[in-house]
Design a protein around this motif. Structure first.
Motif, PDB file in Angstrom:
ATOM      1  N   ARG A 762     -86.716  38.854  -9.828  1.00  0.00           N
ATOM      2  CA  ARG A 762     -87.255  38.411 -11.142  1.00  0.00           C
ATOM      3  C   ARG A 762     -86.987  39.353 -12.219  1.00  0.00           C
ATOM      4  O   ARG A 762     -86.656  38.990 -13.547  1.00  0.00           O
ATOM      5  N   GLU A 763     -86.576  40.344 -11.990  1.00  0.00           N
ATOM      6  CA  GLU A 763     -85.983  41.612 -12.812  1.00  0.00           C
ATOM      7  C   GLU A 763     -84.785  41.234 -13.334  1.00  0.00           C
ATOM      8  O   GLU A 763     -84.345  41.406 -14.409  1.00  0.00           O
ATOM      9  N   GLU A 764     -83.911  40.890 -12.254  1.00  0.00           N
ATOM     10  CA  GLU A 764     -82.450  40.469 -12.610  1.00  0.00           C
ATOM     11  C   GLU A 764     -82.561  39.115 -13.373  1.00  0.00           C
ATOM     12  O   GLU A 764     -81.676  39.248 -14.284  1.00  0.00           O
ATOM     13  N   TYR A 765     -83.341  38.235 -13.307  1.00  0.00           N
ATOM     14  CA  TYR A 765     -83.523  37.067 -14.025  1.00  0.00           C
ATOM     15  C   TYR A 765     -83.812  37.501 -15.475  1.00  0.00           C
ATOM     16  O   TYR A 765     -83.284  36.864 -16.487  1.00  0.00           O
ATOM     17  N   ARG A 766     -84.747  38.490 -15.764  1.00  0.00           N
ATOM     18  CA  ARG A 766     -85.324  38.837 -16.924  1.00  0.00           C
ATOM     19  C   ARG A 766     -83.747  39.500 -17.918  1.00  0.00           C
ATOM     20  O   ARG A 766     -83.748  39.199 -18.962  1.00  0.00           O
ATOM     21  N   LYS A 767     -83.035  40.168 -16.924  1.00  0.00           N
ATOM     22  CA  LYS A 767     -82.135  41.138 -17.420  1.00  0.00           C
ATOM     23  C   LYS A 767     -80.934  40.036 -17.990  1.00  0.00           C
ATOM     24  O   LYS A 767     -80.452  39.851 -19.041  1.00  0.00           O
ATOM     25  N   ALA A 769     -81.504  37.017 -18.793  1.00  0.00           N
ATOM     26  CA  ALA A 769     -82.280  36.183 -19.929  1.00  0.00           C
ATOM     27  C   ALA A 769     -82.110  36.989 -21.189  1.00  0.00           C
ATOM     28  O   ALA A 769     -81.596  36.281 -22.203  1.00  0.00           O
ATOM     29  N   CYS A 770     -82.169  38.345 -21.084  1.00  0.00           N
ATOM     30  CA  CYS A 770     -82.020  38.950 -22.220  1.00  0.00           C
ATOM     31  C   CYS A 770     -80.814  39.246 -22.672  1.00  0.00           C
ATOM     32  O   CYS A 770     -80.373  39.126 -24.094  1.00  0.00           O
ATOM     33  N   MET A 771     -79.465  39.241 -21.584  1.00  0.00           N
ATOM     34  CA  MET A 771     -78.426  39.208 -22.139  1.00  0.00           C
ATOM     35  C   MET A 771     -77.929  37.914 -22.643  1.00  0.00           C
ATOM     36  O   MET A 771     -77.180  38.004 -23.744  1.00  0.00           O
ATOM     37  N   TYR A 777     -82.168  45.009 -22.184  1.00  0.00           N
ATOM     38  CA  TYR A 777     -83.226  45.000 -20.875  1.00  0.00           C
ATOM     39  C   TYR A 777     -84.098  46.285 -21.081  1.00  0.00           C
ATOM     40  O   TYR A 777     -83.589  47.382 -21.470  1.00  0.00           O
ATOM     41  N   SER A 778     -85.421  45.884 -20.848  1.00  0.00           N
ATOM     42  CA  SER A 778     -86.452  47.079 -20.983  1.00  0.00           C
ATOM     43  C   SER A 778     -86.201  48.187 -19.821  1.00  0.00           C
ATOM     44  O   SER A 778     -86.140  47.908 -18.578  1.00  0.00           O
TER      45      SER A 778
END
Length: 802
Positions: A762-767, A769-771, A777-778
């Motif tokens: 999920r964290e990679e997906y957020r990363k 998505a942010c890219m 990335y937070s």
């Protein structure tokens, strides 16, 4: 000789008396001497006579004081006269052996005590009238003719024949002595004897004391040969139909069979012998087909159509040359033929044998024939079904509409299997496509179990077709009922009939929609899983490698299944066989990777600190090498098992009847069994670990965590496939829906459990998505991720991917 003592003093006194008395004395002495001599002689004779009577044996006379003589007809061992008291006089056996006397021809010597006599032998009598005689010169014996002396000495039809000294009773020609009554003669049936008095082109007719040889129906005497004597020779009037192999089909076994048929039609054996030889040749072809097995389905069905029609024509022609009588033949290999030949007429006639029976009006047998006998025949061949494998089935429109109305869904296909002999029915009337009245049949079948909901026993007939070779049809036939291994049917036409067990594939629109939507969703989710496992570095490891290749195998197998499992038509082509082989390999590979998932899970949960599991080389060897080996061996042993026909649809999968399906079901069942053991062990170990980590964990939370973990393992280990090991041969709607829902969504559940519920993913997906949207990335999210407890991460389903 000494004088007696009393005379001595007297003679002395007289001597002393003087000379004058000498003369007187001399004379007196002479007289006394003569008297004495006579007395002595008498005494001697008396003594001798007394001694002879004392020792001479029986049947002898005294010769003197020292010898005896045997009476006439007796003899001793020393001769006629003997001197020993130990000798006996025995009877002389004049009649021998060896004979001492000769009585002459036709006479016999009879011995008596001390003598013999001659008499004529039985069956002879003396001309002189004397019953006995003594020598050959007196012999006048001659034969007695008993046949003239006793005219009725032989009984019944037997004839008296005089012989030398006796007679015999003989049966006249055409008769023989009865074994139960040896003195009586009975008629000899020359027609059933092994000598076969008539020529093989004729029919033997027995009569009392004789027989006749007449031409069979359809034959006539050859020129110069009268009809009746044993020298009659006939020639055929009816010509046999031309019977040749189907055009364009080359087969040595088939050519050899038709060569035998040609010899049968040209020889002059009786029709009964020709029928037996024809059925024997047919059975040899069907049981040892040789190169017929290498032909494709279309060619085999054309051959079957040719054999069925040719047999009807050939047997019909043979029946017309037979006498008017029923004929039944049951071969050692269970092929049966029933023929009925009789005059034209009306009325119902029943005929048949163990495989089938038929009731028809005899007027239909003749048709438009002007005269002559009519023929009805039924040939039942259990072996003919070998050529009719994979034949198509044409469901008539009325039956199809009835089924669709009952199940409220369209009939997708009909699976069928032959459960009876193939029964070919024929008449003298060749125009039997549409009969004036239906014919009733009773067919025996081999199904004794209770049928399922979508199964049914149906009456079908074979219909030849140039395009497909032939197929089963039900048009014009309907079932009346059935019991105790028999089905009663009525048909408005004649052909080759059989009982089929049909299973109707009723298309379930809801199930089809679930399958297509579920597989499509699974393909998308599996593709996302593959990209995730390839690109997300924080989750890289041996377990991720197993997840990746499991998703790849499921993705490829599901895509092939969705696009190529069905092949419309009645043939299994190379493309369909290739699809079946690919499905076999990729689904086996998926299960092999599922077994590796089980091993990895075992090392993770049960043996946490005892090793890291298998290396990549072993993973690839087991995941891709084992299924490749199984498929290679299966294709080499039974390549024709890839692709099978069910009704009008060809499914590109493994054949059930040939046993090839077990090259898939066997490994799958073994893997599911092993993974099921790992599943139970894992849940049990996890329950213990949760209790050790936090004994005060609420029961509801613990149940939720265990449920999520169990679901993850079920889909990961493939345990849901236990609902559908026989995916293409389902019988239960509950099983169908359960298997379809669980396994068509397998890709979706894998994406949900391994990707969406995994914190690192999920964290990679957020990363990403942010890219994509341009945000950074937070860092806080990254630091939070790094501070997680390692042991808890291993055991928490959302992070471990279980």
């Amino acid at each position: 000789m000494a004088l007696p003592q009393p005379l001595l003093p007297l003679l002395a006194a007289q001597t002393m008396g003087g000379s004058r008395c000498r003369v007187f004395l001399v004379l007196h002495a002479l007289c006394a001497l003569l008297i004495l001599l006579e007395i002595e002689s008498g005494n001697t004779t008396a003594s001798a006579s007394t001694d002879c009577a004392r020792w001479c044996p029986l049947n002898s006379k005294c010769v003197n004081a020292t010898a005896c003589r045997c009476s006439p007809g007796f003899n001793s061992s020393s001769g006629e006269i003997f001197t020993s008291s130990s000798e006996t006089c025995d009877d002389i056996i004049e009649c021998g052996p060896p004979p001492v006397v000769s009585c002459g021809k036709f006479a016999d010597c009879k011995n008596t005590e001390g003598s013999y006599y001659c008499t004529c032998n039985p069956g002879y009598e003396p001309v002189s009238g004397a019953k006995m005689f003594r020598n050959e010169s007196e012999n006048t014996c001659q034969d007695i003719d008993e046949c003239q002396l006793y005219p009725r000495i032989c009984k019944g039809r037997s004839i008296c024949v005089n012989t030398a000294g006796s007679y015999t009773c003989e049966c006249p020609p055409g008769f023989e002595f009865d074994q139960q009554h040896p003195n009586l003669c009975k008629d000899v049936n020359e027609c059933t004897s092994e000598t076969k008095p008539c020529h093989k082109t004729t029919h033997c007719l027995n009569s009392v004391g004789s027989y006749k040889c007449r031409c069979r129906p359809g034959w006539k005497p050859m020129p110069g040969s009268p009809n009746g004597p044993n020298t009659t020779i006939c020639e055929a009037v009816i010509s046999f139909p031309t019977w040749t192999p189907p055009h364009g089909i080359k087969s040595q076994s088939l050519s050899h069979f038709f060569e035998k048929v040609k010899n049968l039609s040209s020889n002059s054996d009786s029709p009964q012998v020709t029928i037996r030889d024809l059925i024997k040749s047919l059975e040899e072809l069907l049981e040892e087909p040789g190169d017929l097995e290498t032909l494709d389905s279309w060619a085999r069905l054309r051959i079957a159509t040719n054999l069925l029609s040719g047999l009807e024509n050939f047997l019909r022609t043979l029946a017309l040359t037979m006498p008017e009588a029923p004929f039944t033949y049951h071969s050692p290999k269970n092929t049966e033929l029933s023929l009925m030949i009789q005059k034209q007429g009306n009325g119902n006639v029943t005929m048949g044998q163990s495989h089938a029976r038929m009731l028809l009006n005899w007027s239909m047998a003749a048709g438009s024939k002007d005269s002559g006998p009519s023929v009805a025949g039924m040939l039942s061949s259990p072996s003919m079904g070998q050529l009719l494998k994979n034949a198509a089935f044409n469901l008539d429109s009325e039956k199809k509409a009835e089924l669709e109305k009952t199940h409220e869904s369209p009939v997708r296909a009909v699976q069928h299997s032959l459960v009876s002999a193939v029964n070919s029915v024929f008449l003298s009337n060749t125009k039997t496509e549409k009969l004036d009245a239906p014919v009733t049949f009773a067919f025996s079948h081999s199904v004794m179990r209770k049928l399922e909901t979508r199964q049914e026993l149906i009456c079908a007939f074979w219909k030849g077709d140039n395009k497909s070779g032939g197929y089963w049809d039900t048009t014009g036939c309907w079932k009346l009922g059935g019991w105790n291994g028999s089905i009663t049917c009525q048909c408005s036409h004649l052909s080759s009939f059989a009982i089929l067990m049909a299973h109707y594939d009723i298309e379930d629109l809801k199930l089809a929609l679930i399958t297509k939507v579920g597989l499509s969703l699974s393909l998308v989710c599996l593709l996302l899983c593959i990209l995730t496992f390839l690109l997300v570095r924080p989750i890289q490891g041996s377990r991720t490698t197993v997840h990746l290749h499991l998703c790849i195998c499921l993705f490829v197998g599901s895509a092939i299944f969705l696009l190529g499992i069905e092949n419309e038509g009645d043939k299994v082509g190379p493309g369909c066989r290739l699809v079946a082989g690919l499905l076999h390999y990729w689904f086996l590979a998926a299960f092999c990777w599922m077994s590796l998932e089980g091993l990895e899970l075992y090392f993770l949960v049960v043996r946490v600190f005892q090793g890291q599991g298998l290396g990549k080389r072993w993973l690839y060897l087991i995941g891709y090498g084992v299924p490749g080996l199984i498929v290679a061996v299966s294709a080499a042993v039974k390549s024709e098992g890839y692709g099978r026909v069910k009704g009008s649809v060809s499914y590109c999968w493994l054949d059930y009847e040939g046993g090839l399906i077990w090259s898939f079901n066997g490994p799958v069942a073994f893997i599911i069994l092993c993974n099921a053991v790992i599943f139970v062990t894992t849940v049990w170990k996890l329950t213990q670990k949760f209790s050790e980590i936090n004994p005060d964990m609420k029961k509801l939370k613990k149940a939720r965590v265990l449920t999520i973990t169990a679901l993850a393992q079920l889909f990961l280990l493939g345990c849901t496939w236990v609902f559908g090991l026989f995916l293409l041969d389902l019988r239960s709607q509950v099983q169908s829906y359960t298997f379809t829902i669980l396994n068509c969504l397998q890709g979706f559940f894998l994406f949900l459990l391994h990707c969406l519920l995994n914190k690192k993913v999920r964290e990679e997906y957020r990363k990403w998505a942010c890219m994509v949207i341009g945000n950074k990335y937070s860092e806080f999210a990254t630091s939070t991720s790094g501070s997680s407890n390692n042991q808890t991460r291993v055991l928490r389903p959302s992070e471990s991917g279980m």
